[in-house]
Write a protein that holds these residues in place. Sequence first.
Motif, PDB file in Angstrom:
ATOM      1  N   THR A  98     -48.228  21.530 -23.831  1.00 13.83           N
ATOM      2  CA  THR A  98     -48.219  20.562 -22.355  1.00 13.83           C
ATOM      3  C   THR A  98     -48.254  19.308 -22.774  1.00 13.83           C
ATOM      4  N   ASP A 128     -44.855  18.044 -24.215  1.00 15.39           N
ATOM      5  CA  ASP A 128     -43.796  18.475 -23.536  1.00 15.39           C
ATOM      6  C   ASP A 128     -43.307  17.423 -22.417  1.00 15.39           C
ATOM      7  N   GLY A 129     -44.951  16.930 -21.649  1.00 12.72           N
ATOM      8  CA  GLY A 129     -44.886  16.218 -20.545  1.00 12.72           C
ATOM      9  C   GLY A 129     -45.376  14.836 -20.646  1.00 12.72           C
ATOM     10  N   PHE A 130     -45.719  14.420 -21.830  1.00 14.98           N
ATOM     11  CA  PHE A 130     -46.481  12.979 -22.019  1.00 14.98           C
ATOM     12  C   PHE A 130     -45.721  12.397 -23.043  1.00 14.98           C
ATOM     13  N   TRP A 156     -50.094  19.986 -14.280  1.00 14.37           N
ATOM     14  CA  TRP A 156     -49.150  20.123 -15.294  1.00 14.37           C
ATOM     15  C   TRP A 156     -48.614  21.072 -16.277  1.00 14.37           C
ATOM     16  N   LYS A 202     -47.020  24.233 -17.405  1.00 14.09           N
ATOM     17  CA  LYS A 202     -45.745  25.036 -17.166  1.00 14.09           C
ATOM     18  C   LYS A 202     -45.870  26.510 -17.331  1.00 14.09           C
ATOM     19  N   SER A 207     -51.467  21.156  -8.072  1.00 10.94           N
ATOM     20  CA  SER A 207     -50.100  21.845  -8.523  1.00 10.94           C
ATOM     21  C   SER A 207     -49.238  21.961  -7.297  1.00 10.94           C
TER      22      SER A 207
END
Length: 277
Positions: free
Chosen positions: A141, A144-146, A210, A212, A257
């Motif tokens: 996570t 992938d996102g930050f 966050w 997925k 979410s």
Amino acid sequence: ELSPQGVAWRTHWGTYEGFTLAAGISPDDTRILLLDIETAPNRAYVWGTWKQNINPEWIDANGYILCWTAKWLGEKDVIFHRLVNGNHKKLLWPIHDMLGQAHAVVHYNGSSFDIPTLNKEFLTHGFKPPSPYKQIDLLLTMRDGFKFPNNKLDYIVKTLGIGEKLRHEGPQMWLDCMRDDDAEAWIKMEMYNRRDVELLEKLYRRLLPWVKGHPNRAAMSGFAACPSCGSQDFKRDGTYLASLFKYERYQCRACGSWFRGTKTVTYRKAERFAHAR
């Protein structure tokens, strides 16, 4: 903010989970396990310490699990087990059983380390596979996102103000625990392992909106609820556009979410158009 039951839950309980527990509202049946393991290293004969390609014939002993800590999300008990007198099966049985009960397992780099290591130990000691479960790897996570300069757990939790890992003397703590009879080293190791799971839970709650592909807790509950945290406290906010249809969009007031309904709000009999490529 009012819950569907008309209660300002955030004022008194802080989390929707705490409110439902105090109010006697039945939560969903989702079992989410937080997990961290500590291992002994492989032992091998080497010619050097830099960029060595180790021949398998020079591996003297495989690494193994020294201890593990696990906690069910929403429960207070933090469970710790360690290797005693080389009895690997006694160490593995409890975590094998817990994995078999879990719908999802939360870890940090566990999809590359913790879970394959546990599976290797299960196979080595004659266990059958535990029942299937979803994996929620918070390291993935983060990647992938930050865009943090470093994704090590200690750096992330410090940066987010969640806490920090327990300080220790380094590899010597693991070597002392491998001797099995160093009580002081094992006290430190247990504290270290437990702290990691405490931090893991805090980070999971922070990252939850966050994540997925989170297991759908609404599917487990059987009522209208947030798929990520199971809260019934959410609001309608716009629409979600898929390839052919449009859906109602919602945001959870408890965890933050975003999710959508499953019934389209598009007139189905109308001509529909989609991209040709």
